[in-house]
Motif scaffolding. Structure first.
Motif, PDB file in Angstrom:
ATOM      1  N   ALA A   1      -5.501   2.511  -2.654  1.00 13.85           N
ATOM      2  CA  ALA A   1      -4.717   1.567  -1.912  1.00 13.85           C
ATOM      3  C   ALA A   1      -5.255   0.457  -1.671  1.00 13.85           C
ATOM      4  O   ALA A   1      -4.452  -0.584  -0.742  1.00 13.85           O
ATOM      5  CB  ALA A   1      -3.469   2.097  -1.608  1.00 13.85           C
TER       6      ALA A   1
ATOM      7  N   SER B   1       1.051   4.337  -2.808  1.00 16.49           N
ATOM      8  CA  SER B   1       0.192   5.074  -3.114  1.00 16.49           C
ATOM      9  C   SER B   1       1.439   6.658  -3.439  1.00 16.49           C
ATOM     10  O   SER B   1       1.515   7.696  -2.815  1.00 16.49           O
ATOM     11  CB  SER B   1       0.282   5.440  -1.503  1.00 16.49           C
TER      12      SER B   1
ATOM     13  N   ALA C   1       0.891  -0.982  -0.246  1.00 14.56           N
ATOM     14  CA  ALA C   1      -0.120  -0.263  -0.063  1.00 14.56           C
ATOM     15  C   ALA C   1       1.191   1.329  -0.018  1.00 14.56           C
ATOM     16  O   ALA C   1       0.318   1.640  -0.983  1.00 14.56           O
ATOM     17  CB  ALA C   1      -0.630  -0.047   1.356  1.00 14.56           C
TER      18      ALA C   1
ATOM     19  N   LEU D   1      -6.578   0.661   0.743  1.00 15.29           N
ATOM     20  CA  LEU D   1      -6.897   1.639   2.494  1.00 15.29           C
ATOM     21  C   LEU D   1      -7.734   2.081   3.407  1.00 15.29           C
ATOM     22  O   LEU D   1      -8.698   2.886   3.276  1.00 15.29           O
ATOM     23  CB  LEU D   1      -5.585   2.684   2.878  1.00 15.29           C
TER      24      LEU D   1
END
Length: 264
Positions: A124, A110, A106, A126
């Motif tokens: 990502a 990003s 992730a 998240l």
């Protein structure tokens, strides 16, 4: 070997400078666009490998971000600033999250350059949680074990060679700290073996911290150790002691004394 950056060639297939200063903690910075009456907020998340803490009482952190020269650059303008810096300066706030080994993909996702307005949290995969003590609502990476809420203190700018225009060094005061209790060990210490922070090395390499060792500076006072530890409580105790000593030297009464006579 010896070389002078910008003057002589090092003769290596890869530039060694960034590989000399390692490991570098990652500034995984989240921000929000400035408020706009007719537009929803735009959330941003990006990693910066030039990041560190600066002091502890009060705590400050910094990260640096390159600017690039736009195609329409003129001698007075034309620099493309990072979205993170634009948002932090426009709102006065940003947040940091610890980049960890389980979150490494992730973090990498990003880092990709995407148009302004793309939500890197969603890109990502998240989950968000939210800042608690900032006047603006900034998302945090929920699965990161440590997060800081920061108030912008200042931005410094360093000159750079084209195509980098300048380098923004963003300094913020930490006014809120989130720590997931699951990552504290039995001694009440934040445990790197549990958080598994990742750090930037040279080239395209990273490191992960899973093992640590302890060393204490010899012949160091309790007060000095408190400073090395970053103990706010210890620093304040020392300050109060020094202030008390100064008052005594100035002829003012200390605790337990009155008019030059010791209480019994």
């Amino acid at each position: 070997m010896f070389y002078e950056p910008g003057k002589t060639d090092h003769g290596l297939p890869y530039d060694p400078f960034k590989a000399c200063v390692i490991p570098r903690p990652i500034g995984w910075i989240s921000t929000v666009s400035p408020p706009h009456a007719s537009q929803p907020p735009i959330y941003n998340l990006a990693p910066y490998s030039q990041f560190n803490n600066l002091t502890f009482d009060p705590p400050y952190v910094m990260f640096s971000a390159n600017q690039t020269i736009a195609a329409t650059a003129t001698p007075t303008d034309g620099f493309n600033r990072k979205d993170t810096v634009h948002n932090a300066e426009s709102t006065g706030y940003f947040c940091w999250q610890l980049a960890t080994y389980p979150l490494r993909e992730a973090v990498n996702a990003s880092a990709e350059s995407v148009p302004y307005g793309v939500d890197e949290f969603d890109r990502a995969g998240l989950e968000k949680e939210w800042s608690r003590c900032l006047p603006v609502k900034i998302p945090l990476v929920k699965d990161s074990p440590v997060k800081f809420e920061c108030q912008l203190h200042t931005t410094l700018r360093l000159p750079a060679n084209p195509p980098w225009g300048t380098v923004d060094i963003v300094i913020g005061r930490v006014i809120g700290v989130h720590i997931n209790d699951r990552y504290l060990n039995a001694d009440g210490k934040l445990d790197p073996a549990l958080t598994q922070p990742i750090a930037r090395c040279g080239y395209y390499d990273y490191a992960v911290v899973k093992e640590t060792f302890e060393m204490r500076v010899p012949n160091t006072s309790v007060e000095q150790l408190a400073g090395l530890e970053g103990s706010v409580k210890g620093n304040r105790a020392l300050r109060e002691k020094l202030e008390g000593d100064t008052q005594g030297e100035n002829g003012q009464t200390k605790e337990g004394e009155t008019n030059g006579e010791v209480k019994t």
